[in-house]
Motif scaffolding. Structure first.
Motif, PDB file in Angstrom:
ATOM      1  N   ALA A   1       0.852  -1.200   0.000  1.00 38.42           N
ATOM      2  CA  ALA A   1       0.000   0.000   0.000  1.00 38.42           C
ATOM      3  C   ALA A   1       0.881   1.241   0.000  1.00 38.42           C
ATOM      4  N   ASP A   2       0.309   2.336  -0.506  1.00 41.84           N
ATOM      5  CA  ASP A   2       0.995   3.631  -0.465  1.00 41.84           C
ATOM      6  C   ASP A   2       0.598   4.350   0.819  1.00 41.84           C
ATOM      7  N   VAL A   3       1.594   4.950   1.485  1.00 46.03           N
ATOM      8  CA  VAL A   3       1.339   5.659   2.736  1.00 46.03           C
ATOM      9  C   VAL A   3       1.816   7.101   2.577  1.00 46.03           C
ATOM     10  N   LEU A   4       0.902   8.052   2.786  1.00 47.85           N
ATOM     11  CA  LEU A   4       1.214   9.470   2.615  1.00 47.85           C
ATOM     12  C   LEU A   4       0.819  10.228   3.876  1.00 47.85           C
ATOM     13  N   LEU A   5       1.685  11.132   4.316  1.00 47.46           N
ATOM     14  CA  LEU A   5       1.417  11.940   5.509  1.00 47.46           C
ATOM     15  C   LEU A   5       0.948  13.326   5.089  1.00 47.46           C
ATOM     16  N   THR A   6      -0.148  13.806   5.677  1.00 43.72           N
ATOM     17  CA  THR A   6      -0.680  15.115   5.324  1.00 43.72           C
ATOM     18  C   THR A   6      -1.285  15.768   6.564  1.00 43.72           C
ATOM     19  N   GLY A   7      -2.157  16.714   6.353  1.00 42.98           N
ATOM     20  CA  GLY A   7      -2.706  17.522   7.436  1.00 42.98           C
ATOM     21  C   GLY A   7      -2.193  18.941   7.325  1.00 42.98           C
ATOM     22  N   VAL A   8      -2.888  19.874   7.967  1.00 43.91           N
ATOM     23  CA  VAL A   8      -2.498  21.282   7.877  1.00 43.91           C
ATOM     24  C   VAL A   8      -1.061  21.490   8.336  1.00 43.91           C
ATOM     25  N   THR A   9      -0.668  20.811   9.402  1.00 40.98           N
ATOM     26  CA  THR A   9       0.696  20.958   9.924  1.00 40.98           C
ATOM     27  C   THR A   9       1.725  20.440   8.936  1.00 40.98           C
ATOM     28  N   ALA A  10       1.478  19.262   8.357  1.00 37.84           N
ATOM     29  CA  ALA A  10       2.418  18.696   7.378  1.00 37.84           C
ATOM     30  C   ALA A  10       2.511  19.561   6.136  1.00 37.84           C
ATOM     31  N   ILE A  11       1.370  20.104   5.697  1.00 35.61           N
ATOM     32  CA  ILE A  11       1.384  20.990   4.528  1.00 35.61           C
ATOM     33  C   ILE A  11       2.245  22.213   4.810  1.00 35.61           C
ATOM     34  N   GLY A  12       2.069  22.790   6.000  1.00 33.52           N
ATOM     35  CA  GLY A  12       2.872  23.961   6.351  1.00 33.52           C
ATOM     36  C   GLY A  12       4.358  23.661   6.367  1.00 33.52           C
ATOM     37  N   ILE A  13       4.733  22.506   6.862  1.00 33.31           N
ATOM     38  CA  ILE A  13       6.150  22.119   6.901  1.00 33.31           C
ATOM     39  C   ILE A  13       6.690  21.915   5.489  1.00 33.31           C
ATOM     40  N   ASP A  14       5.916  21.268   4.619  1.00 30.53           N
ATOM     41  CA  ASP A  14       6.360  21.046   3.238  1.00 30.53           C
ATOM     42  C   ASP A  14       6.509  22.362   2.481  1.00 30.53           C
ATOM     43  N   VAL A  15       5.544  23.261   2.674  1.00 29.55           N
ATOM     44  CA  VAL A  15       5.611  24.574   2.017  1.00 29.55           C
ATOM     45  C   VAL A  15       6.847  25.335   2.471  1.00 29.55           C
ATOM     46  N   SER A  16       7.095  25.345   3.772  1.00 28.84           N
ATOM     47  CA  SER A  16       8.231  26.098   4.317  1.00 28.84           C
ATOM     48  C   SER A  16       9.559  25.543   3.811  1.00 28.84           C
ATOM     49  N   GLU A  17       9.679  24.223   3.739  1.00 26.75           N
ATOM     50  CA  GLU A  17      10.935  23.627   3.287  1.00 26.75           C
ATOM     51  C   GLU A  17      11.189  23.913   1.804  1.00 26.75           C
ATOM     52  N   LYS A  18      10.138  23.871   1.005  1.00 27.85           N
ATOM     53  CA  LYS A  18      10.336  24.156  -0.416  1.00 27.85           C
ATOM     54  C   LYS A  18      10.709  25.614  -0.633  1.00 27.85           C
ATOM     55  N   LEU A  19      10.107  26.505   0.150  1.00 29.34           N
ATOM     56  CA  LEU A  19      10.451  27.920   0.047  1.00 29.34           C
ATOM     57  C   LEU A  19      11.880  28.179   0.525  1.00 29.34           C
ATOM     58  N   SER A  20      12.286  27.489   1.583  1.00 33.05           N
ATOM     59  CA  SER A  20      13.661  27.642   2.067  1.00 33.05           C
ATOM     60  C   SER A  20      14.665  27.188   1.011  1.00 33.05           C
ATOM     61  N   ASP A  21      14.348  26.110   0.318  1.00 35.38           N
ATOM     62  CA  ASP A  21      15.245  25.621  -0.733  1.00 35.38           C
ATOM     63  C   ASP A  21      15.313  26.597  -1.906  1.00 35.38           C
ATOM     64  N   ALA A  22      14.199  27.288  -2.177  1.00 37.58           N
ATOM     65  CA  ALA A  22      14.161  28.207  -3.313  1.00 37.58           C
ATOM     66  C   ALA A  22      14.809  29.553  -3.009  1.00 37.58           C
ATOM     67  N   LEU A  23      14.942  29.886  -1.717  1.00 36.50           N
ATOM     68  CA  LEU A  23      15.427  31.210  -1.323  1.00 36.50           C
ATOM     69  C   LEU A  23      16.825  31.525  -1.860  1.00 36.50           C
ATOM     70  N   PRO A  24      17.843  30.645  -1.698  1.00 36.87           N
ATOM     71  CA  PRO A  24      19.175  30.979  -2.234  1.00 36.87           C
ATOM     72  C   PRO A  24      19.187  31.158  -3.747  1.00 36.87           C
ATOM     73  N   VAL A  25      18.405  30.323  -4.450  1.00 40.18           N
ATOM     74  CA  VAL A  25      18.352  30.436  -5.912  1.00 40.18           C
ATOM     75  C   VAL A  25      17.795  31.796  -6.324  1.00 40.18           C
ATOM     76  N   TYR A  26      16.718  32.189  -5.658  1.00 44.67           N
ATOM     77  CA  TYR A  26      16.092  33.465  -5.993  1.00 44.67           C
ATOM     78  C   TYR A  26      17.004  34.636  -5.622  1.00 44.67           C
ATOM     79  N   LEU A  27      17.704  34.544  -4.514  1.00 41.44           N
ATOM     80  CA  LEU A  27      18.613  35.611  -4.102  1.00 41.44           C
ATOM     81  C   LEU A  27      19.730  35.787  -5.119  1.00 41.44           C
ATOM     82  N   VAL A  28      20.306  34.687  -5.599  1.00 42.10           N
ATOM     83  CA  VAL A  28      21.350  34.770  -6.631  1.00 42.10           C
ATOM     84  C   VAL A  28      20.794  35.396  -7.905  1.00 42.10           C
ATOM     85  N   LEU A  29      19.570  35.016  -8.267  1.00 37.34           N
ATOM     86  CA  LEU A  29      18.938  35.580  -9.459  1.00 37.34           C
ATOM     87  C   LEU A  29      18.767  37.083  -9.332  1.00 37.34           C
ATOM     88  N   VAL A  30      18.281  37.528  -8.175  1.00 45.92           N
ATOM     89  CA  VAL A  30      18.021  38.946  -7.971  1.00 45.92           C
ATOM     90  C   VAL A  30      19.321  39.747  -7.944  1.00 45.92           C
TER      91      VAL A  30
END
Length: 734
Positions: free
Chosen positions: A507-536
């Protein structure tokens, strides 16, 4: 570009009635479109491609009853043990039944059956499942939900509905008007004329009205987050006032030099307007560049704000000249108009006007001479000061805010406080595990295995029994962590659970919920921050190289921008995350910064930093090219630009600062960070470090290899082409 804008400015003044009518028609038309086509804003921040979002999409497809918004009603009895009495059970059952029959509700879970009763028998949690997402819940449904338990409260019980269903769009009220009022006062002091100040403010308000109406007209077809219109309003109003201020200031200066109104407008739009177009373009590019991080809600926020900035630029170079045509010489202070009338000539022929046009004893000139004379100590002190302010920045943590950071006394905060008080912080940030397969048997075998693995994970308080969809192929398990939604421990727990269940087969097992979504969003934004800073940073160097035909000036500007960003992050972390001086901004509970604040702050401050850089340094280059020494050119640039840049920065700070008074923690932190960032960049970096460094570099500041100079296109921000055009015109006119 300067020559084209010169012609546009003159044409706008000559046809000022037509220009004013066109903009009025556009405003009314878009206003009607917004009223009829406006759609709801979204309060959730989705992130396609993340595990948590995949789970939500899967639930929507296979288990629709569990994919809607959830609510949690916290019930508190007057004394311990009362929930175990027949009267207490009857009262809680009544509240549960009332919640289950609300419009839009699928069902409510009896806390006795779910064992959601605190050990002391005083607190109970009623889980409420809505049919649609939080954004689909109507105001009427939300109001009805908030009123649940009125009869119980009349008997001395406390009933506090909460959950994601209470997420609502932040309201704009009188506190933001305070920022606009301060901006108006700054304009009156700067211009010394109510007409000039009022015209500048009117110009900006029309631009903001057009931009916001257009944005809301599109909201029916494009999903906007609740913060997108606020950001667009915040930025559109600030730059709208500033851009009109720059053009009006140059127009007044041209009048004082004896030019006719039409010629003064043409040259103001050709010179200051060129800088406005460039500055606006940098803001738009930086905001539109948010699309490169491939985060949909952030892309929409950036494009929405970029749209209002674009409108502000168009209004500044077309409507502002038209309004200046209506105002004429009334944009000048009364004493200069009286002196002009007494002399019977142009303003520049009067002693007062001549003094105003040529006075080099003002604060800008005095400050420039002081900074350039003490350039080395000034640079060292500024760098040390900004470095100290930036010290907290490395400790920055990102998260989406939860109810525990809401304003004290708000329904969401009362609910969160009751849950924490009776059950602990983990109950406010529940996680959800989705177990799915192609067969009922595989899911039934995997669900207990998953529950056992998760229960053994450090940091897990409890795992609820699985709920299955009608087909039996998808099961949903609730997980209660020991720590709160934004705690570092919960972030670690999410990763630990995902590692624990990764080995489950069948079976496939996936973790979600408002808290998990917030953590995933924050981590993806943190990863994108250096790339965007170099671009700017790379973009700033390239753009300023085009404008100033220099290597060192763009590098110096980019380094100054990095100093601004670091110091702004440091102060914001110290106040909003660490809680130092939090009372000064009305912050009830310190928490991690909202996850998209840093990347938005970089984009917006980049545009504003380039704005001030262009207005100050372009005059320095202009005077240097025309024969002044590097030292004198630096003093001249500061002397002529300091007053306008100071007023522009104060206006930006006032507009952004007005949003600090909102209760919403996202908007509060955005307004504060932008206001502080503008203050640091304008007063410390651009008006202190820049002239000191330019004086230190001397002629070397304007060096560029000949081969590179030939390759770069000439954008003519300083209006050199316009001066040549006007010089050719004079003999022809004669």
């Amino acid at each position: 570009m300067a020559t084209l804008l010169y012609r546009l400015g003159r044409a706008s003044l000559r046809r000022r009635r037509l220009v004013a009518v066109v903009w009025l028609v556009v405003l009314v038309g878009l206003g009607l479109a917004a009223a009829t086509l406006r759609g709801p804003t979204a309060s959730n921040f989705t992130m396609p491609g993340t595990e948590s979002q995949q789970a939500i999409d899967l639930l929507s497809e296979r288990f629709p009853a569990a994919s809607g918004a959830t609510g949690t009603i916290a019930v508190k009895a007057p004394a311990d043990g009362q929930l175990a009495t027949p009267q207490g059970q009857a009262l809680v059952g009544q509240v549960t039944q009332e919640a289950a029959t609300l419009p839009g509700v699928v069902g409510a879970v009896d806390p006795y059956q779910a064992q959601a009763i605190s050990p002391n028998g005083r607190y109970a949690l009623i889980q409420v499942q809505f049919a649609g997402r939080a954004d689909d819940v109507t105001d009427a449904q939300r109001d009805a939900y908030e009123k649940v338990g009125a009869q119980a409260e009349a008997q001395g019980w406390q009933v506090a509905p909460g959950g994601e269903v209470l997420n609502a769009e932040p309201e704009i009220g009188s506190t933001e008007a305070l920022g606009v009022l301060v901006a108006a006062v700054v304009l009156v002091i700067t211009f010394g004329s109510l007409v000039a100040a009022g015209m500048t403010m009117l110009n900006a308000l029309i631009g903001v009205g057009v931009g916001m109406a257009g944005l809301f007209a599109l909201s029916g077809a494009i999903e906007l987050t609740s913060t997108a219109p606020i950001l667009a309003l915040m930025l559109g109003l600030a730059v709208g006032i500033d851009y009109s201020l720059f053009i009006t200031s140059r127009y007044r200066q041209n009048l004082l030099e004896g030019l006719s109104a039409e010629e003064a407008v043409g040259r103001a739009v050709g010179t200051a307007g060129s800088a406005v177009v460039f500055a606006g373009a940098t803001v738009v590019i930086a905001l539109a560049g948010l699309a490169v991080v491939q985060i949909p809600f952030l892309t929409v926020m950036g494009l929405a704000a970029a749209g209002t900035v674009t409108i502000a630029v168009l209004v500044a170079i077309t409507l502002a000249p038209a309004l200046l045509g209506f105002a004429g010489t009334r944009v000048l202070p009364r004493k200069l108009r009286k002196a002009e009338a007494a002399a019977g000539a142009g303003p520049a022929s009067t002693p007062e006007a001549a003094a105003a046009a040529e006075d080099r004893s003002g604060f800008g000139f005095r400050w420039a001479r002081l900074v350039t004379r003490l350039r080395v100590p000034v640079i060292l002190v500024a760098l040390v000061g900004l470095g100290l302010l930036a010290l907290p920045a490395p400790d920055m943590r990102l998260a989406l805010p939860d109810a525990s950071t809401a304003a004290t006394g708000s329904p969401a905060r009362v609910n969160s406080d009751l849950i924490r008080e009776g059950f602990g912080p983990g109950f406010t940030g529940r996680l959800a595990l989705v177990v799915t397969s192609d067969s009922r048997e595989a899911t039934a075998a995997a669900a207990p295995q998953v529950a056992q693995l998760v229960q053994q994970t450090d940091g897990v308080l409890a795992v609820a029994p699985p709920q299955t969809d009608p087909t039996g192929r998808t099961a949903l398990l609730g997980v209660i962590p020991k720590s709160g939604p934004t705690d570092k421990a919960t972030e670690n727990l999410v990763h630990d659970i995902r590692r624990q269940v990764s080995g489950v087969t069948g079976a496939d097992v996936l973790l979600t919920g408002v808290t998990a979504i917030g953590i995933d969003v924050s981590e993806k934004l943190s990863d994108a921050l250096p790339v965007y800073l170099v671009l700017v940073v790379g973009l700033s160097i390239l753009l300023l190289m085009l404008v100033f035909r220099s290597i060192l000036v763009p590098v110096k500007a980019a380094l100054g921008f990095l100093l601004t960003v670091a110091a702004t992050f440091g102060i914001t972390v110290a106040i909003f995350q660490q809680g130092h001086l939090a009372d000064l901004v009305g912050l009830d509970t310190p928490s991690p910064l909202v996850s998209f604040l840093p990347i938005l702050l970089i984009g917006i401050l980049f545009g504003l930093a380039m704005d001030y850089e262009v207005f100050l340094v372009s005059r320095m280059r202009e005077d240097f090219v025309h024969g002044d020494t590097a030292q004198q050119a630096t003093v001249n640039g500061m002397g002529h630009g300091a007053r306008v840049v100071t007023a522009a920065a104060l206006i930006m700070m006032a507009v952004f600062g007005g949003f600090v008074f909102l209760d919403d923690p996202i908007i509060k932190s955005m307004g504060f960070a932008l206001a502080i960032g503008v203050a640091i960049d304008a007063f410390v970096v651009r008006m202190t470090i820049v002239p000191a460094v330019m004086s230190l570099l001397g002629k070397a500041a304007w060096w560029i290899p000949r081969w590179l100079d030939r390759l770069l296109p000439n954008v003519d921000i300083e209006g050199e082409g316009l001066r040549a055009h006007l010089a050719e015109k004079k003999p022809a006119d004669a």
